[in-house]
Design an enzyme around this catalytic site. Structure first.
Site, short mmCIF file in Angstrom:
data_model
loop_
_atom_site.label_atom_id
_atom_site.label_comp_id
_atom_site.label_asym_id
_atom_site.label_seq_id
_atom_site.Cartn_x
_atom_site.Cartn_y
_atom_site.Cartn_z
CB SER A 25 -0.91 0.01 1.22
OG SER A 25 -1.55 1.27 1.32
CB SER A 27 -2.51 4.40 2.23
OG SER A 27 -3.39 4.13 1.17
CE LYS A 76 -11.99 0.18 -1.22
NZ LYS A 76 -11.94 0.85 -2.52
CG ASN A 97 -12.66 5.04 0.72
OD1 ASN A 97 -13.41 5.78 1.32
ND2 ASN A 97 -11.84 5.46 -0.23
CG ASP A 113 -12.74 4.45 -3.71
OD1 ASP A 113 -11.62 4.87 -3.36
OD2 ASP A 113 -13.12 3.27 -3.53
CB ALA A 138 -20.04 -4.74 -12.08
NE ARG A 166 -19.25 -8.35 -8.19
CZ ARG A 166 -17.95 -8.30 -7.96
NH1 ARG A 166 -17.12 -8.86 -8.81
NH2 ARG A 166 -17.48 -7.71 -6.89
CE1 TYR A 228 -3.58 2.52 -7.47
CE2 TYR A 228 -1.29 1.89 -7.15
CZ TYR A 228 -2.57 2.04 -6.66
OH TYR A 228 -2.85 1.69 -5.37
N GLY A 250 -4.61 5.12 -12.58
CA GLY A 250 -5.36 5.58 -11.40
C GLY A 250 -4.50 6.06 -10.24
P1 NDP Z 1 -13.40 -6.02 -7.24
O1 NDP Z 1 -12.65 -7.28 -6.98
O2 NDP Z 1 -14.51 -5.63 -6.32
O3 NDP Z 1 -14.04 -6.10 -8.73
C1 NDP Z 1 -13.24 -6.47 -9.82
C2 NDP Z 1 -14.05 -6.34 -11.10
O4 NDP Z 1 -13.18 -6.65 -12.18
C3 NDP Z 1 -15.23 -7.29 -11.20
O5 NDP Z 1 -16.25 -6.65 -11.89
C4 NDP Z 1 -14.64 -8.47 -12.02
O6 NDP Z 1 -15.62 -9.15 -12.79
C5 NDP Z 1 -13.73 -7.72 -12.96
N1 NDP Z 1 -12.61 -8.55 -13.43
C6 NDP Z 1 -11.61 -9.12 -12.70
N2 NDP Z 1 -10.74 -9.76 -13.49
C7 NDP Z 1 -11.19 -9.62 -14.76
C8 NDP Z 1 -10.73 -10.07 -16.02
N3 NDP Z 1 -9.60 -10.79 -16.13
N4 NDP Z 1 -11.45 -9.74 -17.13
C9 NDP Z 1 -12.57 -9.00 -17.01
N5 NDP Z 1 -13.07 -8.54 -15.84
C10 NDP Z 1 -12.38 -8.84 -14.73
O7 NDP Z 1 -12.29 -4.87 -7.35
P2 NDP Z 1 -12.49 -3.30 -7.14
O8 NDP Z 1 -13.74 -2.89 -7.82
O9 NDP Z 1 -12.33 -2.95 -5.72
O10 NDP Z 1 -11.20 -2.71 -7.89
C11 NDP Z 1 -11.11 -2.74 -9.31
C12 NDP Z 1 -9.81 -2.08 -9.75
O11 NDP Z 1 -9.80 -0.71 -9.39
C13 NDP Z 1 -8.56 -2.69 -9.09
O12 NDP Z 1 -7.53 -2.75 -10.02
C14 NDP Z 1 -8.24 -1.71 -7.98
O13 NDP Z 1 -6.86 -1.73 -7.65
C15 NDP Z 1 -8.63 -0.40 -8.65
N6 NDP Z 1 -8.95 0.65 -7.68
C16 NDP Z 1 -8.21 1.79 -7.75
C17 NDP Z 1 -8.46 2.83 -6.87
C18 NDP Z 1 -7.63 4.05 -6.98
O14 NDP Z 1 -7.67 4.88 -6.05
N7 NDP Z 1 -6.87 4.22 -8.05
C19 NDP Z 1 -9.52 2.74 -5.84
C20 NDP Z 1 -10.25 1.49 -5.87
C21 NDP Z 1 -9.95 0.49 -6.76
P3 NDP Z 1 -16.58 -10.29 -12.16
O15 NDP Z 1 -17.68 -9.55 -11.47
O16 NDP Z 1 -17.03 -11.06 -13.33
O17 NDP Z 1 -15.71 -11.09 -11.22
#
Ligand code: NDP
Length: 282
Positions: A25, A27, A76, A97, A113, A138, A166, A228, A250
């Protein structure tokens, strides 16, 4: 070691990020940089919380006098359930968060966020009002940003997800938004070019992008990867090669959402720009 253990420093106000994994992290670096910039005296640590121990970790941190927490994957949604009161944006997001242990003992949950994303889009001059937006993913991150994005008046927002159900359940809470739609990747070809592609999946880090056709980005369109990395993510490279006017990762969002948390806790708004520069090594 996967055991819950942390110690607070009684000489200063204590904050932490709790997650699993949490070792990488950024942070603690970001918040200490904010503290130095604003002259605030704080300690901010990263705490690895074993699965099933989050409630105990949150309670103990508050009981020991901790002032606030950032919450990351995978806690979260659990944090949202555990806090005693939620801000309107946390309520809408279904995910927390930022936790604040208030002076009167109440535990408040917020979600920064969305504010972080919007601030970074604005700094990068990526417009939302009147634009067609494609959100890939999602998960928890989309829950946090969807409301603030819709509030800016896009022409339309399509949420595409590997598991389409989802995406459908995620947009349930926004049903009266006529500009909102969902689909699965096989149906994406039915929709035309988008002004902004927002990648909210971690897939751009691993190298396996979801199936995206070359004509998804409209003329002058932009791309934003919420993930990122040290160098361009796979998604950022993909978008650049397909003519995206702006393609960014990001990191700025990460710093901006932290700045919003810092403001909630300390009442002082830090300047994110020098911290983004430090993290980019420039
Ligand atoms: P989640 O685990 O809650 O959700 C992940 C999502 O990505 C789901 O919709 C999942 O689909 C989809 N997914 C995962 N792998 C694949 C793949 N190989 N192909 C297609 N879809 C895929 O994660 P978060 O929503 O918390 O985070 C998502 C991203 O955002 C992460 O990379 C995280 O690091 C980043 N993030 C960045 C922040 C920032 O401040 N820059 C803040 C918060 C998040 P399915 O539903 O089908 O499993």
């Amino acid at each position: 070691m996967n055991m819950l253990s942390f110690e607070l420093d009684p000489a200063v106000d204590n904050y932490a990020v709790m997650g699993n994994p949490v070792v990488h992290s950024k942070s603690p670096f970001i918040h200490h940089a904010f503290a130095e910039q604003t002259g605030e005296l704080i300690r901010y640590q990263a705490i690895l919380v074993p699965t099933g121990e989050f409630e105990r970790a949150l309670t103990e941190f508050g009981q020991q006098g901790g002032k606030g927490l950032n919450i990351t994957i995978p806690f979260k949604e659990t944090a949202w359930e555990l806090v005693e009161e939620r801000t309107a944006r946390a309520e809408q997001a279904g995910a927390v968060n930022t936790v604040t242990f208030l002076a009167d003992g109440r535990v408040q949950g917020d979600n920064t966020d969305g504010a972080g994303l919007i601030a970074d889009l604005q700094r990068n001059r990526i417009e939302i009002a009147g634009k067609r937006i494609l959100i890939m993913g999602a998960g928890g991150a989309v829950r946090g940003v969807l409301g603030p994005l819709l509030a800016l008046g896009p022409q339309g927002v399509l949420v595409v997800n590997r598991t389409p159900e989802r995406a459908e359940s995620l947009v349930e809470g926004f049903r009266n938004s006529s500009e909102l739609d969902t689909c699965g990747y096989p149906d994406l070809h039915r929709y035309g070019g988008f002004d902004l592609l927002l990648n909210a999946t971690p897939s751009g880090l691993t190298g396996e992008l979801p199936p995206l056709s070359d004509d998804l980005i409209a003329a002058n369109g932009c791309a934003y990867d919420m993930a990122y990395a040290e160098s361009d993510t796979v998604f950022v490279s993909w978008a650049r090669h397909r003519g995206a006017r702006i393609a960014v990762d990001g990191l700025g969002m990460l710093v901006e959402q932290a700045a919003e948390s810092f403001y909630i806790w300390r009442g002082v708004r830090p300047d994110p720009v020098p911290v983004i520069r430090m993290l980019r090594g420039s």
